[in-house]
Design a protein around this motif. Structure first.
Motif, short mmCIF file in Angstrom:
data_model
loop_
_atom_site.label_atom_id
_atom_site.label_comp_id
_atom_site.label_asym_id
_atom_site.label_seq_id
_atom_site.Cartn_x
_atom_site.Cartn_y
_atom_site.Cartn_z
N GLU A 1 18.14 6.65 2.54
CA GLU A 1 16.93 6.65 1.94
C GLU A 1 16.89 5.90 0.53
O GLU A 1 16.21 5.24 0.13
N ILE B 1 14.99 2.40 -3.07
CA ILE B 1 14.47 2.49 -4.17
C ILE B 1 14.92 1.00 -5.05
O ILE B 1 14.01 0.40 -5.53
N PHE C 1 13.13 -2.13 -3.40
CA PHE C 1 11.78 -1.95 -3.53
C PHE C 1 11.39 -2.49 -4.99
O PHE C 1 10.47 -3.21 -5.27
N ILE D 1 5.07 -2.34 -0.75
CA ILE D 1 4.48 -1.24 -0.28
C ILE D 1 4.52 -0.66 1.34
O ILE D 1 5.30 0.16 2.00
N LEU E 1 6.90 2.08 3.02
CA LEU E 1 6.37 3.01 4.04
C LEU E 1 6.95 3.08 5.31
O LEU E 1 7.25 4.01 5.94
N LEU F 1 10.41 4.41 5.30
CA LEU F 1 10.24 5.93 5.07
C LEU F 1 9.83 6.37 6.23
O LEU F 1 10.37 7.63 6.71
N PHE F 2 8.61 6.03 6.92
CA PHE F 2 8.33 6.69 8.16
C PHE F 2 9.48 7.04 9.16
O PHE F 2 9.66 7.98 9.83
N VAL G 1 12.11 9.66 7.88
CA VAL G 1 11.86 10.97 8.04
C VAL G 1 11.67 11.76 9.65
O VAL G 1 12.18 12.82 9.69
N LEU H 1 9.02 9.52 -8.01
CA LEU H 1 9.87 9.45 -6.62
C LEU H 1 10.42 10.79 -6.49
O LEU H 1 10.58 10.90 -5.11
N ILE I 1 11.99 11.32 -2.36
CA ILE I 1 12.87 10.40 -2.27
C ILE I 1 14.19 10.70 -2.53
O ILE I 1 14.26 11.06 -3.88
N THR J 1 4.35 13.79 4.19
CA THR J 1 5.37 13.38 3.04
C THR J 1 5.01 11.73 2.68
O THR J 1 5.11 11.21 1.86
N VAL J 2 5.19 11.09 4.04
CA VAL J 2 5.25 9.63 4.01
C VAL J 2 3.80 9.15 3.49
O VAL J 2 3.67 8.09 2.66
N ALA K 1 3.84 9.73 -0.16
CA ALA K 1 4.98 8.78 -1.04
C ALA K 1 3.72 7.54 -1.26
O ALA K 1 4.05 7.00 -2.33
N TYR K 2 2.75 7.00 -0.36
CA TYR K 2 2.19 5.87 -0.81
C TYR K 2 1.29 6.11 -2.23
O TYR K 2 1.54 5.16 -3.00
N LEU L 1 3.80 5.82 -4.95
CA LEU L 1 4.27 4.48 -4.95
C LEU L 1 3.30 3.59 -5.59
O LEU L 1 3.69 2.75 -6.47
N ARG L 2 1.99 3.97 -5.70
CA ARG L 2 1.05 3.26 -6.19
C ARG L 2 1.20 3.20 -7.61
O ARG L 2 0.83 2.15 -8.54
#
Lengths: 491, 476
Positions: free
Chosen positions: A133, A137, A140, A156, A160, A163-164, A167, B373, B378, B410-411, B414-415, B418-419
């Motif tokens: 995971e 970072i 990104f 993004i 995502l 990450l999806f 998990v 994060l 994360i 959680t995903v 995360a958005y 992240l924004r």
């Protein structure tokens, strides 16, 4: 070996005042040190045994039974060397590039390298997940800060998506750990799961690693991420990060969910074939060179997944073909790592001169950069699997193994040799040897460090293409071990 | 008996009067009063950690468990007051009353933690709420602040009423307000009787009121408005201290008097927890105002805590303790970073105010990166371990579907974290942005602890295990 690049990377990021020159020098020095370490690892690795080697194991979180458990087997070693090698090349290549805040840029690459090493050598599932995971970072940030115009969307989406996938993987890891009472990956192998559990866990892992590899139909983040990434970012993404998915499949899906895999093997193979054939056509239609190579990556990773899933199909009946398939897919991973890295370097060089990645904006590069064009045509050939290059070995093995299963599968897989030649040659014909009529670009022959990078890559690709023995020796025992343990679990 | 003078509540209460008195004479030397406040906290922290004489009172608990939680609260307040001081003195709103009122609120949380009877609990909650009403309306010139204060006052008074109603029902049918007495009465009540149903009603009323105080869905409507309306320093306070206290109240209330009927409240708590996670994650997506966003993120974090209490397992209990500690630390860090940043004209209000921070203040950008994060869960940051443990305890209780919903949320969440990172790192600057003068050492320690603890998660894990083992009566 994991922590050295991370620490130096953090220093580079936090210290703004390091000049560009010294930052490049420090990065290069670190990368070379790591590479020497990994060569030592390779030399000291005992081929004849399939046991884990160089074990480091400490209790990490007591009550939860989570260990800091690092070790290597043949597959890990090969991928670790690839990582270290590519990072040396990136360090050499980036030394002539110019970015704002370059020390930060290089620092993130070093952190990425450390995390990749950790991913390939973690044998505790939670530790693996953490490294896996954390990879997101630095990448990104690399794409987001130093990327192209549409980078915000791409980063993004990429974050995502992955990450999806991961998990879901985390849930199945936790579930397995609940059953096994331990987080060690090796403990999961001996679990006896019900069929339904196996199918669900397989699907969770498949989504997690399939997004990372990426497989059709969850590949759509890759072209975006590639197009927006800076050159070195694309290189590390294509050559090493995608392999994490394949590595995870070999490590988790093959041994843990064997029964479900056998049941679903047909569908999984179809998915891989779609990736190989359909994505090749998609690649041919691309206007953007980076997108083209990105799709070709998806197609080539299709071979990797095909090789892995063929194991399910062949395990009972024809285990030698299964071994060939799995070895083929590992070799394909390594060689694709080298070739795609080379191609992204080449595109980066062209882009630097013309400021455009579109094929129609770049015609007739060969008139201005003859040596470069020769090198690039070599890589394009390697990409299409020309015998003598490493690209051929992996694909050949996978196709051979497919023949052991079903002629149609082999035929479709083999069609990719033609398809990939067609799109590779499309770039070659237009970009390198096209007619440069109106827009006369200021192409000039590539710099010394770029030449060094590309020629090292040529040598390695040829070397592995002509004598792939060295890789076989490395992974042979591990592969046999995985397949036998998986089939024992099955029977 | 003299030892009792040195329990933290009393030290702080005496200190409050002392500070008010001193402040009268030293109007122009606010710094002195401020240091006095901090000294009082340090002294009470010392006594909280060194107390070893625990008299046995029915209604008021003095034990290792409560003292450890109080210690956490005091340390939290130290950090909060530091941020508050920096922020208020920069915006010229510094008044020592702010700190004394906050200290009163702190005493209120401590009473809540120590309460072993329903009335004592009510007293603590009211003390906390009263000081919060004042703190929220502290920014008198801003209409938003007054609106928030009135809103919180009206709703809070109503929820206190509901709480009292629930307490009186319980008292009426069990004949006691002491936790231990209620527990023994509960064992005797016949499941078919009217008493049983009435007690269940009482529990539901109390739960609803506490969920309101916690800011959990479906009683979350006040949270975003009040977070937005009040000063950022009040928001920090609001998002940390009361949550820890209400968490302990939940723990004591459900695991001592009402453990017998756990199958009733555990479903309610799981439902409330899931709903909070879902609402918190989804609503936060569209928020532009950073305080509102963090308010929704607080709601979803609360959801994780309540959810893991609702599991009624040892693992769940430890997970919720772990999560509470981690959440407080993360909330402190994320609000702390925001208090330290300001644009020319005003503090940070919207996410886009932070655009391009990384180019002018790369160090602060890294701090934001780490906190966000960590909030997003994360690895290798501590937020990941907190979520991991909650999900693990869900799976250990075989709630696979719920755990899948949780990770999907959680995903989604995360958005929006992240924004923020995207805005800070990738966007271009529009307005000049600056950081507050004064040192950021405490902030840095706070943020970097998220990373360090993430690499060595067993520190907090052992802490929460230790706390859970101190918790008086767990017999699940």
């Amino acid at each position: 070996m994991i922590w050295l690049p991370i620490v130096i990377g953090l220093i580079l990021i936090s210290n703004k005042n390091i000049s560009k020159l010294s930052a490049s020098f420090i990065t290069l020095f670190t990368a070379i040190t790591i590479f020497i370490f990994s060569i030592l690892l390779f030399k000291l690795y005992d081929y004849s045994s399939s046991e884990l080697q160089f074990i480091e194991k400490y209790e990490w979180i007591e009550g939860l039974n989570i260990f800091y458990f690092l070790a290597v087997d043949g597959i890990s070693v090969s991928l670790i060397i690839l990582t270290a090698f590519i990072n040396v090349l990136i360090a050499i290549f980036a030394s002539s590039e110019d970015y704002d805040n370059k020390s930060g840029y290089l620092g993130y690459f070093l952190i990425l390298e450390g995390l990749l090493m950790g991913t390939f050598s973690a044998f505790d599932s939670i530790l693996f997940y953490i490294f896996f995971e954390s990879l997101l970072i630095p990448l990104f940030l690399i794409i987001g800060i130093w990327g192209g115009t549409n980078r915000k969307y791409a980063t993004i989406k990429f974050f995502l998506y992955t990450l999806f996938g991961s998990v879901l993987m985390l849930i199945s890891i936790l579930y397995l750990a609940k059953l096994a009472g331990s987080f060690e990956i090796k403990e999961f192998y001996s679990l006896s799961l019900t069929f339904q559990e196996e199918v669900l866990i397989l699907l969770a892992f498949l989504i997690g690693f399939g997004i990372k590899i990426p497989m059709w139909p969850v590949h759509t983040w890759l072209p975006d991420a590639h197009v927006e990434a800076p050159t070195s970012g694309s290189v590390i993404l294509a050559s090493v990060l995608l392999k994490v998915g394949g590595y995870g499949m070999i490590r988790f899906i093959l041994p843990i969910t064997t029964e479900a895999g056998i049941y679903l093997s047909d569908y999984l193979i179809y998915l891989s074939l779609v990736a190989i054939v359909y994505i090749s056509f998609v690649a041919y239609a691309q206007e953007d060179m980076k997108k083209l190579i990105a799709y070709s990556s998806v197609a080539h990773m299709g071979f990797v997944t095909l090789g892995i899933f063929l194991v399910f199909n062949l395990m009972g009946s024809n285990s030698s073909a299964a071994i060939i398939g799995l070895e083929g897919s590992i070799i394909q991973m390594i060689s694709h790592g080298l070739i795609s890295a080379a191609l992204f370097f080449c595109i980066g060089i062209i882009y630097k001169h013309s400021k455009s990645r579109l094929i129609k904006d770049n015609y007739g590069v060969a008139q201005f950069m003859p040596i470069f064009s020769f090198i690039m045509i070599f890589f394009l050939m390697a990409n299409s699997g020309l015998p003598g290059t490493s690209g051929f070995v992996g694909e050949f093995l996978v196709i051979t193994s497919a023949l052991g299963s079903n002629f149609i599968i082999a035929l479709l897989a083999a069609s990719s040799l033609i398809l990939s030649a067609s799109y590779s040659l499309k770039i070659g014909k237009n970009v390198l040897f096209g007619q440069n009529k109106d827009n006369i670009q200021s192409y000039s022959e590539c710099k010394k460090n770029e030449k060094i990078v590309l020629s090292i890559l040529i040598i390695i690709i040829l070397y592995l293409g002509i004598t792939p023995d060295i890789l076989f020796k490395l992974i042979d025992q591990t592969v046999i071990d995985i397949i036998t343990s998986a089939s024992i679990g099955y029977i | 008996m003299l030892d009792l003078l040195f329990i933290p509540e009393i030290i702080i209460s005496i200190g409050i009067m002392f500070v008010i008195l001193i402040d009268l004479f030293l109007q122009n030397y606010k710094k002195i009063s401020y240091f006095l406040v901090q000294t009082i906290l340090i002294i009470s922290a010392y006594y909280a950690s060194n107390m070893n004489y625990f008299p046995n009172y029915d209604a008021y608990e003095l034990s290792n468990f409560s003292n450890n939680i109080k210690l956490i609260l005091i340390i939290g307040s130290l950090i909060i007051f530091h941020y508050t001081f920096i922020h208020l003195s920069y915006t010229n709103k510094l008044k020592i009353e702010y700190f004394t009122i906050s200290l009163l609120g702190l005493v209120g949380t401590m009473v809540m933690i120590s309460a072993n009877s329903l009335l004592m609990l009510y007293l603590g909650i009211e003390l906390l709420s009263l000081s919060l009403y004042a703190l929220i309306g502290f920014n008198k010139k801003s209409p938003l602040s007054s609106e928030a204060a009135i809103k919180y006052y009206v709703l809070g008074a109503m929820s206190s009423g509901i709480l009292l109603f629930g307490i009186s029902i319980i008292y009426g049918f069990t004949g006691s307000i002491l936790y231990s007495d209620i527990a023994s009465k509960m064992l005797l009540i016949n499941t078919d009787s009217v008493e049983y149903i009435a007690v269940i009603f009482g529990i539901i009323f109390i739960t609803a009121s506490l969920c309101f105080k916690f800011g959990a869905a479906p009683f979350h409507m006040w949270v975003p408005d009040i977070y937005q309306g009040s000063l950022i320093s009040t928001t920090v306070l609001l998002s940390t201290l009361p949550k820890v206290a209400v968490f302990v109240v939940f723990l004591k209330l459900y695991f001592i008097p009402f453990l017998v009927i756990k199958f009733i409240w555990s479903d309610i708590l799981i439902f409330v927890g899931m709903l909070s996670i879902i609402i918190g994650s989804l609503y936060a997506l569209t928020q532009e105002n950073i305080k509102r966003l963090l308010a929704y993120s607080a709601i979803s974090n609360i959801g994780f805590i309540i959810l893991s209490i609702g599991l009624v397992t040892i693992n769940g209990l430890q997970a919720s303790l772990y999560y509470t500690v981690v959440y407080s630390l993360t909330a402190l860090a994320s609000f702390g970073v925001i208090t330290h940043i300001t644009t020319n004209s005003h503090g940070i209000e919207n996410i886009k105010d932070m655009a391009g921070l990384s180019k002018t203040h790369p160090y602060f950008a890294i701090l934001i990166l780490i906190t966000m994060l960590s909030s997003a869960g994360i690895p290798p940051l501590i937020g990941f371990h907190a979520k991991l443990i909650v999900i693990k305890s869900l799976i250990d209780s075989s709630l696979i579907i719920l755990s899948m919903i949780v990770v999907l949320m959680t995903v989604i969440s995360a958005y929006y974290y992240l924004r923020i990172i995207k805005t800070v790192y990738f966007d271009d600057r529009e307005e000049l942005i600056s950081t507050l003068p004064g040192n950021s050492i405490i902030l840095s320690i706070n943020v970097i602890s998220l990373l360090i603890l993430g690499l060595f998660p067993y520190i907090i894990y052992n802490l929460s295990k230790h706390l859970a083992s101190l918790f008086p009566s767990i017999s699940i």
